[in-house]
Design a protein around this motif. Structure first.
Motif, mmCIF file in Angstrom:
data_model
loop_
_atom_site.group_PDB
_atom_site.id
_atom_site.type_symbol
_atom_site.label_atom_id
_atom_site.label_comp_id
_atom_site.label_asym_id
_atom_site.label_seq_id
_atom_site.Cartn_x
_atom_site.Cartn_y
_atom_site.Cartn_z
ATOM 1 N N SER A 1 -7.172 3.332 -2.215
ATOM 2 C CA SER A 1 -7.796 4.548 -1.705
ATOM 3 C C SER A 1 -9.162 4.670 -2.354
ATOM 4 N N THR A 2 -9.871 5.756 -2.021
ATOM 5 C CA THR A 2 -11.160 5.996 -2.669
ATOM 6 C C THR A 2 -10.968 6.080 -4.181
ATOM 7 N N LEU A 3 -9.825 6.632 -4.574
ATOM 8 C CA LEU A 3 -9.540 6.814 -5.997
ATOM 9 C C LEU A 3 -9.455 5.473 -6.724
ATOM 10 N N THR A 4 -8.841 4.477 -6.094
ATOM 11 C CA THR A 4 -8.721 3.180 -6.767
ATOM 12 C C THR A 4 -10.100 2.534 -6.935
ATOM 13 N N ILE A 5 -11.007 2.771 -5.977
ATOM 14 C CA ILE A 5 -12.372 2.240 -6.132
ATOM 15 C C ILE A 5 -13.039 2.899 -7.331
ATOM 16 N N ILE A 6 -12.910 4.245 -7.392
ATOM 17 C CA ILE A 6 -13.558 5.000 -8.471
ATOM 18 C C ILE A 6 -13.017 4.556 -9.827
ATOM 19 N N PHE B 1 -2.216 -2.457 -9.538
ATOM 20 C CA PHE B 1 -1.880 -1.661 -8.353
ATOM 21 C C PHE B 1 -0.673 -2.266 -7.652
ATOM 22 N N GLY B 2 -0.625 -3.608 -7.642
ATOM 23 C CA GLY B 2 0.495 -4.301 -7.003
ATOM 24 C C GLY B 2 1.805 -3.993 -7.703
ATOM 25 N N ILE B 3 1.797 -4.089 -9.033
ATOM 26 C CA ILE B 3 3.034 -3.876 -9.799
ATOM 27 C C ILE B 3 3.504 -2.430 -9.668
ATOM 28 N N MET B 4 2.529 -1.496 -9.681
ATOM 29 C CA MET B 4 2.925 -0.086 -9.665
ATOM 30 C C MET B 4 2.973 0.501 -8.265
ATOM 31 N N ASP B 5 2.762 -0.347 -7.262
ATOM 32 C CA ASP B 5 2.811 0.107 -5.864
ATOM 33 C C ASP B 5 1.840 1.252 -5.582
ATOM 34 N N ILE B 6 0.644 1.189 -6.152
ATOM 35 C CA ILE B 6 -0.368 2.201 -5.873
ATOM 36 C C ILE B 6 -1.142 1.774 -4.628
ATOM 37 N N PRO B 7 -1.166 2.609 -3.583
ATOM 38 C CA PRO B 7 -1.907 2.216 -2.383
ATOM 39 C C PRO B 7 -3.416 2.310 -2.629
#
Lengths: 268, 310
Positions: free
Chosen positions: A132-137, A124-130
């Motif tokens: 969210s609920t989606l990252t938990i899922i 997530f850090g490398i791709m700059d993904i914030p």
């Protein structure tokens, strides 16, 4: 002579071990009713049900609960689809790379959760993904696949290939066979896998701390209370809720797969 | 010639296609899960490795995305080296504790439990395995607290002296059980014990009764049979269980945070470095250590036949 009876020492150690596994959890029930607010004093000075009402009126607990339910539901659904597909492929066929694939499926729970969590965090850090609920899922579904897979693949192996061939011989196409033969036979195993995946996801805290950002699932809410206890009585009640939310699916999963020997075609 | 069979639907045609080309069905089935695991999981692991070769600018705190071994060199600093050593020692101790405590349960469940008791043992091991990890840790926080049930029980049975003697042991003692290594060890053993019992039970169940009878016929005592027949045959199960207990202890950061004297462990170091410290490269480098250790561990376990017991 070879004896079929256990010695007293062994019996004592075995039953003692079982009690060691179960008694600590029972304490949670007692503490949910304690009147003591500031410490973990035993025995509780008195018993009350007021903390259940207090927990009921807490919006932050409801918020965390609903997030946990949402994540567990979506992650379980995803894992059930992916886990069933991969178990169908792995159950019968032998192909190049089969062992590597089975390792890949098991890896997310074979390696410590902190690695899965830190890996996702790095990505997530490398791709700059914030967060969210989606990252938990995303994280939860990944380690839930193996749970569904384990349950489904065991049932696939027991399911006799004969019934599928019989279905084809009688003129059913692949989809009819899937709907009328495969699904009824797999049903309970899939449901059991889903229940376990749900329980695992609902309770997960290690991977979640790396992928949740500022959001709090119920286990994360509880973890914060554990590190800095502020409202012990309400936490006791939440512990009871989390326990029930994981315990009931597990028990259900057990009853669903208990009679696994009744799978069609296995009586031969 | 007119067809006697009804016209073929799309589903029928697909069925024929799958029948002719079984590989096609296989590929259709396996692509979505492989894509998921490949992209999300392996992709993330690759990202972790990549981050561990980056470094952090000491003044700005920004990650410098250039290949360097500087971050790995930092792991060899005495305080970081201590963290790794302490984690491995705790993992080994917990594994040993689980094996000793779990063996009688697995042995009884595999060899002597029948009928209803078999179900009791099965559920009795499965339920704690699956039930909420955090609730289990929480229950132990209640148990180990200074004002908790153990202190109460010690006072009630007039054994407070023994408890205090244990707590004053140098190195592993502490102010109370919940702030000592002993307490942390107990919680670890409790939480991972079922993971040790299940593979042990599986391997014990596979010991043929005929071998035990043969051993007895040849005049071996119970203890001799146990030592020379049962234990060697159960060893793969113990090793398989130890994979779980060792790996899970090594990566855990919740228990050392809640119970114990706030000494640092690998998992905690990873969590703190990526969070408050914002040093993702060093956190990633720390996380690579358990992976390497587990790869070596798995390789040894495989050579000792532990995977057959899973």
């Amino acid at each position: 002579m070879h004896s079929d009876r256990a010695s007293w020492a062994l019996r004592l150690a075995a039953i003692g071990g079982l009690l060691f596994l179960h008694l600590p959890i029972l304490l949670i029930f007692l503490y949910a009713f304690t009147t003591e607010e500031r410490t973990y004093a035993f025995p509780p000075p008195g018993l009350t049900t007021e903390w259940f009402a207090a927990a009921w009126n807490r919006p932050d607990i409801w918020e965390a609960l609903s997030l946990s339910l949402k994540v567990a539901t979506v992650a379980t659904a995803l894992a059930m689809v992916l886990g069933t597909l991969v178990s169908a492929a792995m159950a019968r066929a032998t192909f190049f790379g089969r062992d590597q694939i089975s390792l890949l499926i098991i890896l997310p729970i074979a390696l410590p959760g902190v690695i899965t969590g830190m890996s996702l965090r790095s990505a997530f850090g490398i791709m700059d993904i914030p967060f969210s609920t989606l990252t938990i899922i995303l994280g939860h579904a990944t380690f839930c696949i193996v749970i569904v897979y384990n349950n489904a693949v065991a049932r696939f192996r027991r399911l006799s290939g004969g019934v599928l061939e019989a279905s084809a011989d009688l003129g059913a196409n692949a989809f009819q066979t899937f709907w009328h033969i495969l699904l009824p036979n797999l049903g309970t195993a899939l449901l059991a896998g889903g229940m376990l995946a749900f329980a695992l996801s609902f309770d997960e805290v290690i991977v979640t701390t790396f992928t949740a950002g500022q959001q709090a699932t119920l286990p994360i809410w509880m973890l914060e209370e554990l590190i800095r206890p502020r409202q012990r009585p309400v936490t006791n009640v939440v512990a009871l809720i989390v326990f029930a939310a994981t315990f009931l699916p597990i028990l259900l999963a057990y009853y669903l797969t208990r009679n696994g020997s009744e799978t069609a075609g296995s009586g031969k | 010639m007119t067809a006697i069979l009804p016209a073929k639907s799309v589903a029928d045609r697909l069925t024929t296609l799958f029948w002719r080309k079984p590989k096609l069905l296989l590929i259709l089935l396996i692509t979505p899960p492989l894509l998921w695991l490949g992209v999300v999981y392996l992709g993330s692991l690759a990202a972790l490795l990549m981050q561990s070769f980056y470094s952090i600018d000491e003044f700005s705190g920004m990650v410098i995305p250039e290949f360097t071994l500087k971050t790995y060199a930092e792991l060899l600093r005495p305080q970081n080296y201590d963290v790794i050593f302490r984690t491995l020692l705790m993992s080994a101790a917990v594994t040993l504790g689980c094996a000793i405590l779990g063996f009688p349960i697995a042995y009884y469940a595999a060899r002597f439990a029948r009928g209803r008791w078999k179900a009791v043992f099965y559920l009795g091991i499965m339920l704690p395995l699956w039930s909420s990890y955090l609730v289990k840790v929480y229950a132990w926080k209640l148990i180990l607290a200074k004002e908790g049930i153990i202190t109460w029980a010690a006072e009630a049975t007039h054994t407070s002296g023994i408890l205090n003697a244990i707590l004053s042991l140098p190195g592993i003692g502490g102010g109370s059980l919940s702030t000592s290594y002993i307490g942390m060890f107990l919680v670890f053993v409790y939480v991972w014990l079922p993971y040790m019992i299940l593979p042990m039970q599986a391997s014990l169940e596979r010991v043929p009764t005929s071998m035990l009878e043969a051993s007895a016929d040849l005049g071996a005592t119970r203890a001799q049979t146990f030592r020379t027949v049962i234990l060697p045959l159960a060893l793969p199960g113990v090793i398989a269980g130890s994979i779980f207990t060792f790996s899970l202890t090594m990566g855990d950061y919740i228990i050392p945070q809640i119970v114990g004297n706030s000494a640092n462990f690998i998992g905690m170091a990873v969590y703190q470095l990526q969070g408050t410290a914002g040093n993702i490269p060093l956190a990633a480098a720390f996380a690579v250590i358990p992976i390497l250790i587990m790869l070596v561990y798995l390789w040894i376990a495989k050579r000792m036949g532990a995977f057959d017991a899973l």
